[in-house]
Design a protein around this motif. Structure first.
Motif, PDB file in Angstrom:
ATOM      1  N   ARG A 387       1.955  42.999   8.368  1.00 22.45           N
ATOM      2  CA  ARG A 387       1.130  42.048   9.095  1.00 22.45           C
ATOM      3  C   ARG A 387       0.821  42.484  10.512  1.00 22.45           C
ATOM      4  O   ARG A 387      -0.092  41.950  11.143  1.00 22.45           O
ATOM      5  N   ALA A 408      -8.135  30.292   3.892  1.00 18.61           N
ATOM      6  CA  ALA A 408      -7.092  29.264   3.981  1.00 18.61           C
ATOM      7  C   ALA A 408      -5.948  29.720   4.882  1.00 18.61           C
ATOM      8  O   ALA A 408      -5.132  28.908   5.317  1.00 18.61           O
ATOM      9  N   ALA A 409      -5.883  31.016   5.177  1.00 19.39           N
ATOM     10  CA  ALA A 409      -4.802  31.535   6.018  1.00 19.39           C
ATOM     11  C   ALA A 409      -5.226  31.688   7.475  1.00 19.39           C
ATOM     12  O   ALA A 409      -4.483  31.336   8.382  1.00 19.39           O
ATOM     13  N   ILE A 410      -6.431  32.205   7.698  1.00 22.62           N
ATOM     14  CA  ILE A 410      -6.816  32.525   9.080  1.00 22.62           C
ATOM     15  C   ILE A 410      -8.177  31.944   9.460  1.00 22.62           C
ATOM     16  O   ILE A 410      -8.723  32.288  10.504  1.00 22.62           O
ATOM     17  N   LEU A 414     -12.735  35.310  10.801  1.00 21.12           N
ATOM     18  CA  LEU A 414     -12.165  36.628  11.073  1.00 21.12           C
ATOM     19  C   LEU A 414     -11.863  37.404   9.799  1.00 21.12           C
ATOM     20  O   LEU A 414     -11.779  36.836   8.716  1.00 21.12           O
ATOM     21  N   ARG A 416      -9.346  40.519   7.957  1.00 20.37           N
ATOM     22  CA  ARG A 416      -8.041  41.175   8.002  1.00 20.37           C
ATOM     23  C   ARG A 416      -7.918  42.034   6.757  1.00 20.37           C
ATOM     24  O   ARG A 416      -8.332  41.617   5.681  1.00 20.37           O
TER      25      ARG A 416
ATOM     26  N   TYR B 362      -8.001  27.949  14.521  1.00 18.18           N
ATOM     27  CA  TYR B 362      -7.098  28.245  13.412  1.00 18.18           C
ATOM     28  C   TYR B 362      -5.791  28.867  13.885  1.00 18.18           C
ATOM     29  O   TYR B 362      -4.926  29.204  13.086  1.00 18.18           O
ATOM     30  N   ASN B 364      -5.619  31.790  15.623  1.00 20.24           N
ATOM     31  CA  ASN B 364      -5.752  33.219  15.902  1.00 20.24           C
ATOM     32  C   ASN B 364      -5.857  33.419  17.408  1.00 20.24           C
ATOM     33  O   ASN B 364      -6.557  32.665  18.084  1.00 20.24           O
ATOM     34  N   GLU B 448     -13.797  27.858  20.461  1.00 18.81           N
ATOM     35  CA  GLU B 448     -14.297  27.812  19.081  1.00 18.81           C
ATOM     36  C   GLU B 448     -14.286  29.199  18.453  1.00 18.81           C
ATOM     37  O   GLU B 448     -13.983  29.350  17.271  1.00 18.81           O
ATOM     38  N   TYR B 469      -2.539  36.830  14.395  1.00 17.40           N
ATOM     39  CA  TYR B 469      -3.262  35.954  13.482  1.00 17.40           C
ATOM     40  C   TYR B 469      -2.584  34.585  13.383  1.00 17.40           C
ATOM     41  O   TYR B 469      -1.372  34.458  13.562  1.00 17.40           O
ATOM     42  N   ASP B 471      -1.755  32.640  10.965  1.00 20.07           N
ATOM     43  CA  ASP B 471      -0.659  32.390  10.023  1.00 20.07           C
ATOM     44  C   ASP B 471       0.606  33.160  10.371  1.00 20.07           C
ATOM     45  O   ASP B 471       1.628  32.985   9.705  1.00 20.07           O
ATOM     46  N   ILE B 491      -4.060  24.749   6.361  1.00 17.29           N
ATOM     47  CA  ILE B 491      -4.793  25.128   7.565  1.00 17.29           C
ATOM     48  C   ILE B 491      -5.420  23.904   8.248  1.00 17.29           C
ATOM     49  O   ILE B 491      -5.597  23.897   9.473  1.00 17.29           O
ATOM     50  N   ARG B 494      -2.768  22.589  10.343  1.00 20.24           N
ATOM     51  CA  ARG B 494      -2.588  23.505  11.473  1.00 20.24           C
ATOM     52  C   ARG B 494      -3.666  23.264  12.538  1.00 20.24           C
ATOM     53  O   ARG B 494      -3.374  23.250  13.738  1.00 20.24           O
TER      54      ARG B 494
END
Lengths: 575, 575
Positions: A387, A408-410, A414, A416, B362, B364, B448, B469, B471, B491, B494
């Protein structure tokens, strides 16, 4: 408020070390060279109860003489040691617990001693700190598990104490640096003391004592796989991996775990890989011990570079003759370095490809069994998504772009990338039935619950010993097909993908033809037919070398296989 | 089939090296010692167009003389180099691109040169390979980015070429090992050549040429923060972090990024930490440069051990006088090692605590701006969840047990711990307005879209330069409160947690009181009041040292601050 306490001493470790060294000097005199006869007395002089002690303890080479000496100390003087070492492979590594000399253990891999660790745990003779991946343990050497005394091993020393570790350098520099710079004591067993070393690998200033061992250190040929034992089934999964993963993602930078599954891939590069026109497009840069089964690919010009964790018995001359490929010193011999290979294995490779014994319905995998505390060596370090990685390759970007759960993660904005983590296995393992000689048992590889869950309870571990977690795994390859797990949007889809390649196992039988068809339509599962592979052509005939002697021939006679791999001997290597 | 091609040569690298060394010998003679006057000619003799070249290039110490020499080579002879170095900090590091001597760049951190990299990229004078976290670049040194020639720096050498790197060892052993064992050429600038080194850090066999530099190497005091500049606002977030995170999880093993936020924490341990009865329960083992602001905590007995990436100017005498705490060699001076500290920083710590400039909805975060290609140094390596970790600590298990999305990741049966990754920042940064002297601008930290997205387009990067990131982040600390992000189930939750601590920023204003109340009820957000912290008492009075001179006093006069930190000077350190 400001409280500079001038009465406090800040050199208690150094004073303690000086005391120990003074006690040692009474026995061994003023120099660094110690006779083998004085070694036990030296250990009794410099090791104190409850010390953290490292016995090197690599994956391959062993400080075996010093391990025997530690077993011979008087437990009334030296007891309750906390052993911090990467591998336990010799009986002596556990005898110290049996005798009460050691009490606590932090380690990475135990192989043949794994059952005995469990027994000693059960008997209350061993307290388990934790099981680590190699790099993790090395990291802790510099934080909270620094050895007070390190018993390490080198090929040779000169009279000042400079060390030559050569081909099988492995863990030595890492252990020595951590120990010596926390004012610990470094004792080295060497095969010989010479006037001039081929090269200096570790400076004399890092070393306290040198003991000439009565015999050369023990080393195991762990990374040798006899091509004669590669089955047609392994040729099939190797072909699928080459076409469905290596070619699909353009994997240039990689590591192979050790096993017949990956040995088959190595031996198919000059044949099947050539047929697919992949030379130069895949498998150029390796982090790998000098696997004999890589020889045909090297000779055929597939391999640009190999950096090695350790050496491999019998490969010394071959490696020395291929300096364009391996990391060779000014003396003409290789220097391996397990720490730096693991660093590259975590951060620089695009794919880790290995094998496992069990996978659960969520993709978690482990080689742990209910009664053996074995550890996983380097697998978790390479078999996870790295990561912290920030550099891009085409393979990493492509895999990342496919990740079904990325938004759903970031979030949606963006990007990755993703390291590939591939497990190859047959859905059912066919193994000899110990109770009925000549009979075989079929053991499903896909299971409802990993044996790791039982081991956690049996050995009172704080957490299940999982080798690779399901969300770190990107591909499962079985004879049924490839599951591209990272493409799944969520864990339910991942479960369906796993069922689709799990064959006739408790997990696979819960799937359906309809589900499998849907997974194939989504591109999450590909069968051999989907990959354009005719199963009937997946045979041993494709292997570039079919036995050890053909590897010798490929090497132009430079590879010297250990006796046990020569025709008529049984391969007893353990992993 | 078997094809051992006896006509092929396997030592092209070595032959090429031998040719270069022969060319060098014509200029510098047969020994390793080279005069400063011959240095440019030496570089012209041993460097060829398109070579991969490393100029050390650390976070702190610099091979500045060799960098100047490289700028002085004839671009007709030496051009299109591929620079592979961790840090670009000197103008010369980019002059080589301006002059056409170098063309491609792979690196980790650029600090003061980050704007110029962007300009050179835009002008087509520089091709960017990738931006790496340190350990990642070191890994690639052993795989696909091995330097052909390394221009490194040491304190001193002896006449054989043994090196003393001492206090500021940093990257040197890693660069040298990768280069020399791929038969590359290692050139070292030293401050002096002596008869006998205090200790040998790198053996002469790893070194080809020694150049005595006309002046001592350049080094920057990057990790010094003047307590006088710590605001009450930073005291508040530091108190929240100590009580709401360090105490909550029992964080013993950690790293601090460099900045006033974390300096405030270091200076509150002997005061607020003591008041909370936390001594011995938190902050015992550190991976950290010798931060001057850690002196009061060390003197008060909070710190068991510190392993350092590099040194810090002015801390030499203090560190040497605290061998129970730091990693000190047999000569009495520290040896740092950036590679091993980063290994420990990835695998052995329970918490990484740093700061950032921007966070998106998110989670990041990045310090990238639209026109500066800066890189993140070690932050991504420590500021991510270390997925290969297998050892447990109480802190890691507790955080893992709280992960709201665990079952969705690995199923309901297994456990996994979690490293804490904490970002501290004020919701709005108040910075000097360059256009209106004496005026301040308010810049929201919650945005944003990250500026990293713009930089990706401007610099034509394959991926946005994200530092951490969403997550991977577990906690955001602002003056509004702490968001415990890993506790969120998905998310959306989050995002709500982030809005709840984002204050009056474009992100925060999209939240509501109702949402914030819900987050607090779920235990996902805690305000200072929820933590039992009275904001009115969060003042500079609590700091154990209020300025540099008080740090000197704490050290008993052992800390020698660089002149620029003494009263009346401006602190111009850059990160």
């Amino acid at each position: 408020m400001i409280n500079h306490d001038t009465s406090r001493t800040w050199d208690t470790i150094k004073r303690d070390t000086d005391e120990r060294l003074a006690a040692a000097a009474k026995i061994v005199g003023s120099g660094k060279v110690v006779t083998a006869e004085d070694a036990v007395a030296l250990l009794e002089a410099v090791i104190r109860p409850f010390d953290r002690v490292n016995i090197e303890g690599d994956n391959q080479k062993q400080a075996d003489f010093l391990a025997q000496c530690l077993c011979a100390v008087d437990p009334a003087k030296v007891h309750d040691l906390h052993m911090v070492q990467s591998v336990l492979t010799l009986p002596e590594h556990l005898d110290v617990f049996e005798k009460g000399i050691a009490k606590k253990l932090d380690f990475s891999f135990s192989g043949p001693q794994s059952g005995r660790i469990a027994e000693l745990l059960g008997a209350g003779k061993l307290d388990l700190g934790a099981i680590h991946t190699y790099l993790e343990l090395y990291g802790r050497y510099f934080l909270d598990l620094t050895p007070r005394v390190a018993l390490v091993v080198a090929d040779a020393a000169d009279r000042e104490g400079n060390l030559y570790t050569g081909f099988s350098t492995e863990d030595t520099p890492t252990i020595v640096e951590a120990t010596k710079f926390r004012q610990g004591i470094v004792i080295v067993q060497v095969n010989e003391i010479v006037d001039r070393l081929p090269r200096v690998d570790i400076p004399a200033d890092f070393v306290d004592f040198i003991v000439t061992s009565p015999r050369p250190f023990y080393i195991e040929p762990l990374f040798t796989r006899d091509p004669a034992k590669i089955t047609d089934a392994r040729v099939l999964t190797a072909m699928m991996t080459i076409k469905g993963i290596y070619a699909e993602y353009g994997i240039q930078n990689l590591n192979h775990g050790v096993g017949y599954d990956t040995a088959a891939i190595e031996l198919l590069l000059p044949t099947y890989g050539e047929e697919l026109g992949l030379k130069g497009k895949i498998c150029s840069n390796w982090i790998l011990n000098p696997h004999p089964t890589l020889i045909p690919a090297i000779e055929s010009g597939w391999v640009k570079s190999v950096h090695s964790f350790g050496g491999e018995l019998g490969m010394e001359r071959y490696v020395a003759a291929r300096p364009d490929v391996f990391f060779i010193g000014p003396d003409g011999s290789m220097r391996s370095n397990r720490c730096m290979s693991q660093v590259a294995g975590h951060y620089a490779i695009d794919a880790f490809v290995g094998a496992t014994l069990q996978i659960d319905p969520y993709g978690n995998s482990s080689t742990a069994t209910a009664t053996k505390v074995a550890g996983f060596g380097g697998a978790p370090n390479m078999g996870c998504d790295s990561r912290g990685r920030r550099h891009s390759t085409a393979a990493w970007l492509k895999a990342g772009a496919e990740v079904g759960s990325q938004a759903a993660a970031i979030g949606p904005d963006l990007h990755r990338g993703r390291r590939l983590v591939v497990q190859i296995l047959n859905t059912v393992a066919r193994i000899r039935d110990k109770k009925n000689p000549g009979q075989f048992k079929e053991i499903p590889a896909f299971v409802e619950h990993l044996d790791a869950e039982k081991l956690m309870k049996n050995a009172n571990l704080p957490i299940e010993p999982v080798m690779i977690y399901g969300d770190d795994l990107t591909h499962i390859v079985t004879e049924q097909g490839i599951a591209y797990l990272h493409r799944c949007r969520d864990i339910e889809e991942r479960r369906a993908a796993i069922r689709s390649v799990a064959g006739k196992t408790p997990v696979g039988l819960q799937g359906s033809e309809e589900e499998r068809r849907r997974m194939r339509e989504l591109g999450i599962v590909k069968t051999p037919a989907d990959l354009g592979i005719d199963v009937a052509t997946a045979t041993r005939d494709r292997l570039a070398a079919k036995d050890i002697m053909e590897l010798v021939e490929w090497s132009g006679g430079l590879y010297d296989p250990p006796a046990k791999f020569l025709p008529g001997k049984e391969d007893s290597s353990r992993r």
